[in-house]
Write an enzyme that holds these catalytic residues in place. Structure first.
Site, PDB file in Angstrom:
ATOM      1  N   ASP A 163      26.284  -3.157 -34.343  1.00 16.98           N
ATOM      2  CA  ASP A 163      27.135  -3.960 -33.462  1.00 16.98           C
ATOM      3  C   ASP A 163      28.113  -3.032 -32.743  1.00 16.98           C
ATOM      4  O   ASP A 163      28.896  -2.327 -33.388  1.00 16.98           O
ATOM      5  CB  ASP A 163      27.893  -5.005 -34.284  1.00 16.98           C
ATOM      6  CG  ASP A 163      28.789  -5.866 -33.413  1.00 16.98           C
ATOM      7  OD1 ASP A 163      28.266  -6.582 -32.549  1.00 16.98           O
ATOM      8  OD2 ASP A 163      30.016  -5.809 -33.598  1.00 16.98           O
TER       9      ASP A 163
ATOM     10  N   THR B  43      28.212  -6.412 -26.709  1.00 16.99           N
ATOM     11  CA  THR B  43      29.228  -5.351 -26.809  1.00 16.99           C
ATOM     12  C   THR B  43      28.611  -3.965 -26.662  1.00 16.99           C
ATOM     13  O   THR B  43      29.281  -3.045 -26.177  1.00 16.99           O
ATOM     14  CB  THR B  43      29.951  -5.449 -28.164  1.00 16.99           C
ATOM     15  OG1 THR B  43      28.979  -5.470 -29.214  1.00 16.99           O
ATOM     16  CG2 THR B  43      30.786  -6.709 -28.246  1.00 16.99           C
ATOM     17  N   THR B  44      27.371  -3.788 -27.083  1.00 20.08           N
ATOM     18  CA  THR B  44      26.711  -2.485 -26.922  1.00 20.08           C
ATOM     19  C   THR B  44      26.280  -2.289 -25.478  1.00 20.08           C
ATOM     20  O   THR B  44      26.506  -1.218 -24.887  1.00 20.08           O
ATOM     21  CB  THR B  44      25.480  -2.394 -27.851  1.00 20.08           C
ATOM     22  OG1 THR B  44      25.888  -2.668 -29.190  1.00 20.08           O
ATOM     23  CG2 THR B  44      24.858  -1.017 -27.791  1.00 20.08           C
TER      24      THR B  44
ATOM     25  N   ASP C 214      28.027 -13.456 -34.006  1.00 19.08           N
ATOM     26  CA  ASP C 214      27.463 -13.282 -32.662  1.00 19.08           C
ATOM     27  C   ASP C 214      26.607 -14.487 -32.271  1.00 19.08           C
ATOM     28  O   ASP C 214      26.660 -14.956 -31.132  1.00 19.08           O
ATOM     29  CB  ASP C 214      26.617 -12.004 -32.608  1.00 19.08           C
ATOM     30  CG  ASP C 214      27.478 -10.742 -32.561  1.00 19.08           C
ATOM     31  OD1 ASP C 214      28.709 -10.888 -32.543  1.00 19.08           O
ATOM     32  OD2 ASP C 214      26.914  -9.636 -32.564  1.00 19.08           O
TER      33      ASP C 214
END
Length: 564
Positions: free
Chosen positions: A69, A102-103, A429
């Protein structure tokens, strides 16, 4: 730093001179900043997609975190460089706003910085690059609106929501169990959602985990779980139609606020004191019984005498329950937290259909389940054990009449705390994705198809701009290609060859849904693979990445203190 004296003999301190500070200006400063941003992006690039690698981070006190994550990796890293900290904040902003992607947002920002570096070396001013990026981001934003699709879902048909949550869980450690976890996440979100207002309060969903056991113990509880048990082993373990008194006052005699001393010099005085204390306990228990309470949940403890009395009066009790848990119980049961016994009334009692104590394994570890509450919108996802790195996992799915969803797994190894924490992040998530779809039910297709389609649209639009900005717009289109290239690379495919084939297919067939076949299904059409992403999540990625890169490009002077 040195000590000196003036003409009157007064001491004063000489500080190191201002010119001894380190300073970078102009192109050197911009290149140094870009290099720092690219370094952070390279760390996360290998974690992108369903076949992305995991990172193991060890804290100074020895705690180990294994995750892919993006937000968690950057939060756990000890970053000193200020530009690198901007990238950390970028990932955190995406996590707060959307909860997923987020990545991808950091990888995109790193690609934009890499392209900007080449333009700077060609002599293009950073302001013109920033303006070109802004124009390109608007083109990509509008193109996403055009290729997005809406899908309708109902409480009776949750399959579209489940499919989208499965896409999110596909890149997590728990991807082998994505179907069942996605169903649990969707059912939890729909339990607390206000579909008329299109709003979801995730605070009403509690995600709990307990070390040990197997993932077959994972369940969605329509109520609250508390990591406590009944205060006396002979108290009933199951209470139907419970009326709960939620107390923040202890079961003990009142104590004066000031210092005090009691002299007891005869047996009679001691007997009187003992009887008085017993009367206090009797009155407290009787007050709870009089208002109709069948269960007492107390923030504080009580001694053995009070515990014994509660058991004999047939009033089950739970002690040492934390303040946050008390608030959740009050919200779920519709009760009021009572600070004094004198204020206890029947109207302040919470209502629950079933309160039961459940044991786990051979350790006699117990938890309290408060289910079918007055406010049925409060739910708990309870994760027991998590399986990692196993080759033989199977699962089945069933719904029992009591309203608990069980997910059964067969696995060879028990989970641990580290894996439970990673599963909590994965479930979070999935919850955020389901919430975003309820707020805005527009989707784009994943597998890099949206980025490739936007890249083609931005490249085509660049010719309409006569200024130097068209170079930056083309660079933005090239940066968008980095995401599908990273997906292909992480999946063990030839990145350039795979990207070229997908881009050619999109242009030839006019099909914006062709992406990278990461799972080797045999088709590049993401509609057939059921790989979705939320539209607002993808748009937020492009906007946030562009804003951060513009901010970094506008810095041309970095003054930092020298190391002493």
């Amino acid at each position: 730093m040195a000590l000196a004296f003036d003409e009157f003999g007064r001491p004063f301190i000489l500080i190191k001179q201002q010119d001894e500070k380190s300073r970078l200006r102009g192109l050197d400063a911009q290149k140094a900043n870009i290099s720092a941003g690219k370094a952070v992006s390279r760390i996360l690039r290998t974690s992108l997609g369903p076949k992305g690698m995991d990172k193991m981070l060890q804290s100074p006190d020895g705690d180990v975190v294994i995750t892919n994550d993006g937000a968690t990796i950057l939060e756990q890293m000890d970053v000193d460089n200020q530009i690198a900290k901007l990238m950390v904040e970028l990932s955190r902003s995406q996590d707060y706003e959307i909860g997923d992607g987020t990545t991808g947002v950091v990888v995109l920002a790193g690609a934009l910085l890499e392209q900007a570096e080449q333009l700077l070396e060609r002599g293009i001013h950073p302001i013109r690059i920033a303006e070109g990026y802004e124009m390109a981001s608007r083109i990509a934003f509008e193109h996403l609106d055009r290729i997005a699709q809406k899908f309708e879902f109902e409480v009776s048909n949750i399959e579209p929501l489940v499919q989208t949550c499965m896409t999110t869980l596909n890149s997590k450690m728990v991807n082998r169990c994505k179907r069942s976890l996605a169903e649990i996440a969707v059912k939890a979100v729909l339990s607390v959602a206000d579909l008329e207002r299109k709003d979801v309060n995730l605070d009403l969903i509690k995600v709990e985990g307990k070390v040990g056991g197997k993932l077959e113990d994972t369940e969605l509880v329509y109520g609250i779980t508390v990591d406590k048990d009944m205060s006396h082993p002979q108290m009933p373990k199951r209470i139907e139609d419970a009326k709960i008194a939620i107390l923040t006052c202890p079961f003990e005699p009142p104590k004066p606020k000031t210092k005090h001393k009691v002299d007891i010099d005869t047996v009679e005085k001691f007997q009187t004191l003992r009887l008085q204390e017993q009367k206090y306990f009797d009155d407290m228990v009787q007050k709870c019984k009089d208002v109709g309470a069948t269960l007492v949940i107390c923030q504080w403890g009580f001694d053995d005498e009070a515990n014994h009395l509660l058991m004999h009066r047939n009033l089950p009790a739970v002690r040492w329950v934390g303040g946050v848990e008390l608030e959740l119980i009050a919200i779920a049961t519709g009760g009021r937290i009572v600070p004094r016994f004198q204020e206890l009334t029947p109207e302040k009692l919470g209502m629950a259909g079933v309160v039961r104590e459940k044991s786990f394994g051979t350790t006699k570890d117990r938890m309290l389940y408060i289910e079918h509450c007055a406010n049925s919108r409060a739910v708990t996802i309870f994760i027991r054990g998590v399986v990692a790195g196993l080759t033989d996992i199977s699962f089945s799915y069933e719904v029992e009449s009591v309203g608990i969803i069980y997910v059964h797994y067969s696995a060879a190894r028990q989970g641990n705390k580290m894996m439970i924490e990673e599963t909590k992040r994965s479930v979070h998530d999935a919850l955020c994705v389901a919430r975003n779809l309820i707020r805005n039910n527009s989707i784009v297709y994943g597998g890099g198809s949206a980025e490739v389609s936007c890249s083609i649209a931005v490249e085509a639009a660049a010719d309409r701009y006569p200024g130097v900005e068209q170079y930056a717009i083309r660079a933005f289109a090239d940066a968008l290609d980095f995401v599908p290239m990273a997906l292909a690379e992480n999946s063990g495919l030839q990145p350039i060859e795979t990207l070229s084939a997908v881009k050619s297919q999109q242009i030839k067939e006019n099909n914006p849904y062709c992406g990278i076949d990461c799972n080797d299904v045999g088709t590049t059409d993401m509609r057939e693979q059921n790989v979705f992403e939320t539209l607002i999540g993808k748009q937020q990625q492009i906007l946030l990445a562009t804003q951060v890169v513009k901010m970094i490009l506008k810095i041309d002077d970095v003054i930092s203190p020298s190391d002493f």
